[in-house]
Design a protein around this motif. Sequence first.
Motif, PDB file in Angstrom:
ATOM      1  N   HIS A 161      50.432 -12.172  37.218  1.00 54.55           N
ATOM      2  CA  HIS A 161      50.479 -11.381  35.982  1.00 54.55           C
ATOM      3  C   HIS A 161      50.391 -12.291  34.748  1.00 54.55           C
ATOM      4  CE1 HIS A 161      51.126  -8.035  33.451  1.00 54.55           C
ATOM      5  NE2 HIS A 161      52.369  -8.288  33.135  1.00 54.55           N
ATOM      6  N   HIS A 162      51.124 -13.373  34.746  1.00 56.74           N
ATOM      7  CA  HIS A 162      51.093 -14.270  33.585  1.00 56.74           C
ATOM      8  C   HIS A 162      50.050 -15.365  33.798  1.00 56.74           C
ATOM      9  CE1 HIS A 162      55.373 -12.751  32.745  1.00 56.74           C
ATOM     10  NE2 HIS A 162      54.527 -12.167  31.922  1.00 56.74           N
ATOM     11  N   HIS A 165      46.675  -9.642  33.388  1.00 56.24           N
ATOM     12  CA  HIS A 165      47.768  -9.549  32.426  1.00 56.24           C
ATOM     13  C   HIS A 165      47.799  -8.171  31.758  1.00 56.24           C
ATOM     14  CE1 HIS A 165      50.033 -11.512  28.852  1.00 56.24           C
ATOM     15  NE2 HIS A 165      50.865 -11.049  29.755  1.00 56.24           N
ATOM     16  N   GLY A 172      57.586  -6.852  29.447  1.00 58.13           N
ATOM     17  CA  GLY A 172      57.322  -8.088  28.714  1.00 58.13           C
ATOM     18  C   GLY A 172      57.990  -8.081  27.361  1.00 58.13           C
ATOM     19  N   HIS A 200      62.441 -10.538  30.269  1.00 58.56           N
ATOM     20  CA  HIS A 200      60.985 -10.448  30.466  1.00 58.56           C
ATOM     21  C   HIS A 200      60.658 -10.397  31.964  1.00 58.56           C
ATOM     22  CE1 HIS A 200      56.996 -11.707  28.474  1.00 58.56           C
ATOM     23  NE2 HIS A 200      56.697 -11.362  29.713  1.00 58.56           N
ATOM     24  N   GLU A 247      59.295  -7.690  34.763  1.00 56.85           N
ATOM     25  CA  GLU A 247      57.905  -7.436  35.161  1.00 56.85           C
ATOM     26  C   GLU A 247      57.659  -7.823  36.617  1.00 56.85           C
ATOM     27  OE1 GLU A 247      54.961  -7.636  31.438  1.00 56.85           O
ATOM     28  OE2 GLU A 247      55.814  -9.563  31.962  1.00 56.85           O
TER      29      GLU A 247
HETATM   30 ZN   LIG Z   1      54.909 -10.631  30.557  1.00 55.79          ZN
END
Ligand SMILES: [Zn+2]
Length: 371
Positions: A67-68, A102, A289, A331, A334
């Motif tokens: 995701h990041h 993302h 996030g 955060h 997620e």
């Molecule tokens: Zn994030």
Amino acid sequence: MKKANGHEIIQLFEKFAPKSLAMEGDKIGLQIGRLNQKVERVMIALDVLDSVIDEAIKKKVQLIIAHHPPIFRPLKNVITDTVQGQIIEKLLKHDIAVYAAHTNLDVAKGGVNDWLAEALGLEDAEVLVPTFDTKLKKLVVFVPVSHADELRHALGNAGAGFIGSYSHCSFTANGTGRFLPGEDTNPFIGKPGEPETVEEVRIETIVPEPILKKVITAMIKAHPYEEVAYDVYPLENKGEVLGLGRIGKIPEMTLEEFAKKVKVALEVDRVRVVGDMKARVKKAAVLGGDGNKYYSHAKFKGADVYVTGDIYYHTAHDAMMDGLNMIDPGHNVEKVMKKGLTKTLQTLCQEAGYEVEIFPSQIHTDPFQFI
Ligand SMILES: [Zn+2]
């Protein structure tokens, strides 16, 4: 079941979370390695840390979907005595590709924000911050009466005719089709060189632009004519709105009770709470996030409480003065995407008949500890 390569798997993923949904300037897509190799094992990760790469090596993974994005700021060099250089070196040495999903995964229908909304039990959840408006087209096609049912079916099955929760919507009118087949044609009805009149119907339906090609292909396949007569019109109607965050109803309770629920639902040890603990809440917004800059959306849309990560001191003060309660579970919540995307991608690969193992990373990547 058949083997798949990286491109084929990513193609399936991008049908679910197209790149076009990403926020401007986001760094998404293939970042490290290659997709033109057989992929037998895919690992879904939130962050690409050194420990996550070790896990991928151990589990013989060819592709990490993270995701990041591990590369967010443009790289000026790849020096292997820096942490980032070492990460890239390690991935390349082991031929592990990293694909970043993302904000397109945040915005996608059934993506990160929906997984969060589901975990929190939001009812009738809607988009909190609209970022993408699907353009609609009107598709009109002419077909002999005998093939109208089959064609309507094919259009609907390809995704045309979605209006709200209704599918396969179309309108049909009768009419007369006229044509003169050329000398070198092979017409379904009539003979080359002879004018023909046919009882036809005009079928019209609505199609979201991203699937127009697919619908037209299905339509041509189901149509008996050599040359299919059809028209595509642009529409001004608003299509499906996609975006960041979700807002929905929750059973009425106090802010304190809801904060406790958030802790359990999102599997965190603690949450930070802004607002009066005794306040009653029944409408909640959530945004995965860092959702600082969207707090006014939550307020404007009537949320009693806004759940998001990385809340700044000053945002908390602004929210307090605005009378918006906030809960910050961090955060790292997620991490729901690990299980969520694993399940979604497993289903997509199964439908495509791909023999591939997909699993979530087991490494805990929250950098924060609390004492
Ligand atoms: Zn994030």
